[in-house]
Design a protein around this motif. Structure first.
Motif, PDB file in Angstrom:
ATOM      1  N   ILE A  22      29.166  23.665  17.588  1.00  0.00           N
ATOM      2  CA  ILE A  22      29.678  24.938  17.454  1.00  0.00           C
ATOM      3  C   ILE A  22      28.893  25.977  18.498  1.00  0.00           C
ATOM      4  O   ILE A  22      27.653  25.877  18.466  1.00  0.00           O
ATOM      5  N   GLU A  23      29.725  26.834  18.999  1.00  0.00           N
ATOM      6  CA  GLU A  23      29.030  27.587  19.987  1.00  0.00           C
ATOM      7  C   GLU A  23      29.719  29.029  19.743  1.00  0.00           C
ATOM      8  O   GLU A  23      30.807  29.356  19.144  1.00  0.00           O
ATOM      9  N   SER A  24      28.965  30.148  20.150  1.00  0.00           N
ATOM     10  CA  SER A  24      29.444  31.663  20.100  1.00  0.00           C
ATOM     11  C   SER A  24      29.568  32.011  21.561  1.00  0.00           C
ATOM     12  O   SER A  24      28.540  31.967  22.257  1.00  0.00           O
ATOM     13  N   ARG A  25      30.833  32.275  22.044  1.00  0.00           N
ATOM     14  CA  ARG A  25      31.061  32.756  23.291  1.00  0.00           C
ATOM     15  C   ARG A  25      31.685  33.965  23.683  1.00  0.00           C
ATOM     16  O   ARG A  25      32.454  33.904  24.771  1.00  0.00           O
ATOM     17  N   PRO A  26      31.797  34.870  23.032  1.00  0.00           N
ATOM     18  CA  PRO A  26      31.347  35.577  21.578  1.00  0.00           C
ATOM     19  C   PRO A  26      32.101  34.946  20.477  1.00  0.00           C
ATOM     20  O   PRO A  26      31.458  35.087  19.604  1.00  0.00           O
ATOM     21  N   ASP A  27      33.473  34.525  20.610  1.00  0.00           N
ATOM     22  CA  ASP A  27      33.897  34.152  19.620  1.00  0.00           C
ATOM     23  C   ASP A  27      33.571  32.834  19.224  1.00  0.00           C
ATOM     24  O   ASP A  27      33.032  31.878  20.182  1.00  0.00           O
ATOM     25  N   THR A  28      33.671  32.181  17.950  1.00  0.00           N
ATOM     26  CA  THR A  28      32.909  30.957  17.724  1.00  0.00           C
ATOM     27  C   THR A  28      33.987  29.953  17.983  1.00  0.00           C
ATOM     28  O   THR A  28      35.223  30.065  17.547  1.00  0.00           O
ATOM     29  N   THR A  29      33.572  29.049  18.676  1.00  0.00           N
ATOM     30  CA  THR A  29      34.210  27.719  19.461  1.00  0.00           C
ATOM     31  C   THR A  29      33.664  26.495  18.623  1.00  0.00           C
ATOM     32  O   THR A  29      32.580  26.271  19.001  1.00  0.00           O
TER      33      THR A  29
END
Length: 72
Positions: A22-29
């Motif tokens: 889970i990443e913030s890219r800025p949306d949560t991916t």
């Protein structure tokens, strides 16, 4: 299963066991174990809380704790 919200506001359920990252890219991916990426409206902290609640509900979190106890 955890409930997530797509960027268009549509809600759906995802099998939390399939989540690899889970990443913030800025949306949560969310990256699944098959490499598929899903972008959701929920924050990474909301997703993590949902996963933790789901693991508790199905007893998976307790299994991890017991395995960790055996390693010590």
């Amino acid at each position: 299963m955890i409930q997530l919200t797509r960027l268009n506001g549509e809600q759906y359920f995802l099998n939390a066991v399939l989540i690899e990252q889970i990443e913030s890219r800025p949306d949560t991916t969310i990256t699944l174990i098959n490499g598929k990426k899903i972008v959701v409206k929920d924050s990474k902290f909301e997703v993590l809380r949902s996963i933790t609640d789901y693991y508790r509900k199905i007893g998976l979190q307790m299994i991890h704790k017991e395995i960790g106890d055996l390693d010590e």
